[in-house]
Design a protein around this motif. Structure first.
Motif, PDB file in Angstrom:
ATOM      1  N   LEU A  94       0.807  -1.226   0.000  1.00  0.00           N
ATOM      2  CA  LEU A  94       0.000   0.000   0.000  1.00  0.00           C
ATOM      3  C   LEU A  94       0.842   1.279   0.000  1.00  0.00           C
ATOM      4  N   PRO A  95       1.735   1.460   0.957  1.00  0.00           N
ATOM      5  CA  PRO A  95       2.484   2.723   0.954  1.00  0.00           C
ATOM      6  C   PRO A  95       3.563   2.803  -0.124  1.00  0.00           C
ATOM      7  N   ASN A  96       3.948   1.677  -0.694  1.00  0.00           N
ATOM      8  CA  ASN A  96       5.053   1.669  -1.649  1.00  0.00           C
ATOM      9  C   ASN A  96       4.622   1.540  -3.109  1.00  0.00           C
ATOM     10  N   MET A  97       3.320   1.536  -3.378  1.00  0.00           N
ATOM     11  CA  MET A  97       2.866   1.359  -4.756  1.00  0.00           C
ATOM     12  C   MET A  97       3.119   2.634  -5.566  1.00  0.00           C
ATOM     13  N   SER A  98       3.680   2.445  -6.730  1.00  0.00           N
ATOM     14  CA  SER A  98       3.962   3.570  -7.620  1.00  0.00           C
ATOM     15  C   SER A  98       2.656   4.132  -8.169  1.00  0.00           C
ATOM     16  N   GLU A  99       2.590   5.449  -8.268  1.00  0.00           N
ATOM     17  CA  GLU A  99       1.382   6.057  -8.823  1.00  0.00           C
ATOM     18  C   GLU A  99       1.235   5.772 -10.317  1.00  0.00           C
ATOM     19  N   PHE A 100       2.253   5.194 -10.929  1.00  0.00           N
ATOM     20  CA  PHE A 100       2.187   4.814 -12.338  1.00  0.00           C
ATOM     21  C   PHE A 100       1.675   3.386 -12.520  1.00  0.00           C
ATOM     22  N   SER A 101       1.509   2.670 -11.422  1.00  0.00           N
ATOM     23  CA  SER A 101       0.994   1.298 -11.481  1.00  0.00           C
ATOM     24  C   SER A 101      -0.463   1.308 -11.933  1.00  0.00           C
ATOM     25  N   PRO A 102      -0.863   0.335 -12.763  1.00  0.00           N
ATOM     26  CA  PRO A 102      -2.275   0.272 -13.178  1.00  0.00           C
ATOM     27  C   PRO A 102      -3.199  -0.059 -11.995  1.00  0.00           C
ATOM     28  N   LEU A 103      -2.634  -0.531 -10.903  1.00  0.00           N
ATOM     29  CA  LEU A 103      -3.423  -0.866  -9.716  1.00  0.00           C
ATOM     30  C   LEU A 103      -3.574   0.319  -8.765  1.00  0.00           C
ATOM     31  N   TYR A 104      -2.852   1.399  -9.021  1.00  0.00           N
ATOM     32  CA  TYR A 104      -2.835   2.540  -8.100  1.00  0.00           C
ATOM     33  C   TYR A 104      -4.232   3.106  -7.819  1.00  0.00           C
ATOM     34  N   PRO A 105      -5.092   3.297  -8.820  1.00  0.00           N
ATOM     35  CA  PRO A 105      -6.415   3.873  -8.538  1.00  0.00           C
ATOM     36  C   PRO A 105      -7.329   2.981  -7.685  1.00  0.00           C
ATOM     37  N   VAL A 106      -6.992   1.695  -7.591  1.00  0.00           N
ATOM     38  CA  VAL A 106      -7.833   0.772  -6.820  1.00  0.00           C
ATOM     39  C   VAL A 106      -7.036   0.071  -5.719  1.00  0.00           C
ATOM     40  N   ARG A 107      -5.929   0.661  -5.321  1.00  0.00           N
ATOM     41  CA  ARG A 107      -5.037  -0.015  -4.373  1.00  0.00           C
ATOM     42  C   ARG A 107      -5.714  -0.310  -3.042  1.00  0.00           C
ATOM     43  N   TYR A 108      -6.569   0.592  -2.583  1.00  0.00           N
ATOM     44  CA  TYR A 108      -7.227   0.359  -1.293  1.00  0.00           C
ATOM     45  C   TYR A 108      -8.344  -0.672  -1.399  1.00  0.00           C
ATOM     46  N   SER A 109      -9.090  -0.654  -2.488  1.00  0.00           N
ATOM     47  CA  SER A 109     -10.137  -1.674  -2.646  1.00  0.00           C
ATOM     48  C   SER A 109      -9.508  -3.040  -2.887  1.00  0.00           C
ATOM     49  N   LEU A 110      -8.366  -3.072  -3.547  1.00  0.00           N
ATOM     50  CA  LEU A 110      -7.640  -4.325  -3.744  1.00  0.00           C
ATOM     51  C   LEU A 110      -7.126  -4.853  -2.399  1.00  0.00           C
ATOM     52  N   ALA A 111      -6.630  -3.965  -1.565  1.00  0.00           N
ATOM     53  CA  ALA A 111      -6.185  -4.362  -0.227  1.00  0.00           C
ATOM     54  C   ALA A 111      -7.372  -4.861   0.603  1.00  0.00           C
ATOM     55  N   PHE A 112      -8.542  -4.251   0.412  1.00  0.00           N
ATOM     56  CA  PHE A 112      -9.745  -4.678   1.122  1.00  0.00           C
ATOM     57  C   PHE A 112     -10.148  -6.089   0.692  1.00  0.00           C
ATOM     58  N   VAL A 113     -10.102  -6.351  -0.602  1.00  0.00           N
ATOM     59  CA  VAL A 113     -10.388  -7.703  -1.108  1.00  0.00           C
ATOM     60  C   VAL A 113      -9.371  -8.695  -0.542  1.00  0.00           C
ATOM     61  N   ASP A 114      -8.112  -8.301  -0.516  1.00  0.00           N
ATOM     62  CA  ASP A 114      -7.080  -9.179   0.058  1.00  0.00           C
ATOM     63  C   ASP A 114      -7.344  -9.447   1.533  1.00  0.00           C
ATOM     64  N   LEU A 115      -7.772  -8.422   2.261  1.00  0.00           N
ATOM     65  CA  LEU A 115      -8.072  -8.595   3.688  1.00  0.00           C
ATOM     66  C   LEU A 115      -9.262  -9.531   3.895  1.00  0.00           C
ATOM     67  N   ILE A 116     -10.283  -9.383   3.065  1.00  0.00           N
ATOM     68  CA  ILE A 116     -11.435 -10.294   3.132  1.00  0.00           C
ATOM     69  C   ILE A 116     -10.982 -11.719   2.824  1.00  0.00           C
ATOM     70  N   SER A 117     -10.151 -11.870   1.809  1.00  0.00           N
ATOM     71  CA  SER A 117      -9.662 -13.199   1.428  1.00  0.00           C
ATOM     72  C   SER A 117      -8.835 -13.837   2.549  1.00  0.00           C
ATOM     73  N   ILE A 118      -7.975 -13.054   3.171  1.00  0.00           N
ATOM     74  CA  ILE A 118      -7.165 -13.579   4.272  1.00  0.00           C
ATOM     75  C   ILE A 118      -8.071 -14.000   5.428  1.00  0.00           C
ATOM     76  N   SER A 119      -9.068 -13.174   5.730  1.00  0.00           N
ATOM     77  CA  SER A 119     -10.007 -13.493   6.815  1.00  0.00           C
ATOM     78  C   SER A 119     -10.797 -14.752   6.493  1.00  0.00           C
ATOM     79  N   GLY A 120     -11.256 -14.855   5.257  1.00  0.00           N
ATOM     80  CA  GLY A 120     -12.005 -16.046   4.841  1.00  0.00           C
ATOM     81  C   GLY A 120     -11.152 -17.301   4.879  1.00  0.00           C
ATOM     82  N   PHE A 121      -9.921 -17.173   4.451  1.00  0.00           N
ATOM     83  CA  PHE A 121      -8.986 -18.299   4.491  1.00  0.00           C
ATOM     84  C   PHE A 121      -8.768 -18.753   5.933  1.00  0.00           C
ATOM     85  N   THR A 122      -8.554 -17.786   6.822  1.00  0.00           N
ATOM     86  CA  THR A 122      -8.337 -18.093   8.239  1.00  0.00           C
ATOM     87  C   THR A 122      -9.569 -18.760   8.843  1.00  0.00           C
TER      88      THR A 122
END
Length: 167
Positions: free
Chosen positions: A22-50
């Motif tokens: 999150l803090p190190n993503m380049s603003e030129f990355s295609p994921l930059y505009p959705v970095r927080y929603s992507l992190a949210f999906v990852d957090l949901i996935s980690i929680s579901g996995f656990t």
């Protein structure tokens, strides 16, 4: 016991990935505009996995339910891997000089991967219903999550509440 250790390392690694990317993503990355929603999906996935690991342990004596919880662990971690893996053949086919040269957005690849995962889960649910006349909750839970991942990524983008949650 080894599987719990591996699961623990996977969970810790995924959480660490969110914290580092999150803090190190380049603003030129295609994921930059959705970095927080992507992190949210990852957090949901980690929680579901656990949760799936924990409930597989709880239901260890009920083979059918235990098996469904164990199978569901695969689907919690499948989307991030398949989306990233999808770009290997796509890169070979389209040979872009940079990521923005692809004739589609990365979110299109994410959505199609989610649709394929949803179809696989539906197949498993239908197969279980035909065989056992039962729909198992682990499949319902992972199906709902994967359906919701699409609007989370495409609709939320980097909503203010997500930014404040992760910052």
């Amino acid at each position: 016991m080894l599987s719990l250790l591996i699961a623990g390392f996977l969970i810790a690694s995924a959480l660490n990935m969110i914290l580092i990317s999150l803090p190190n993503m380049s603003e030129f990355s295609p994921l930059y505009p959705v970095r927080y929603s992507l992190a949210f999906v990852d957090l949901i996935s980690i929680s579901g996995f656990t949760l799936s690991i924990a409930l597989a342990i709880v239901y260890a004596r009920n083979t059918q339910v235990h098996a469904r919880w164990m199978i569901s662990t695969v689907f919690w971690v499948l989307a991030p891997g398949t989306v990233r893996f999808s770009f290997i053949p796509l890169d070979a086919i389209f040979q872009p000089k940079k990521f923005s040269d692809f004739p589609f957005e990365w979110t299109d690849v994410f959505i199609w991967n989610e649709v394929l995962i949803i179809l696989i889960i539906l197949f498993l649910m239908i197969r279980d219903y035909i065989k056992d006349q039962k729909i198992y909750f682990p499949y319902v839970l992972i199906l709902i999550a994967n359906v919701l991942f699409i609007p989370i990524i495409t609709g939320l983008k980097d909503a203010a509440w997500l930014r404040s949650f992760f910052d």
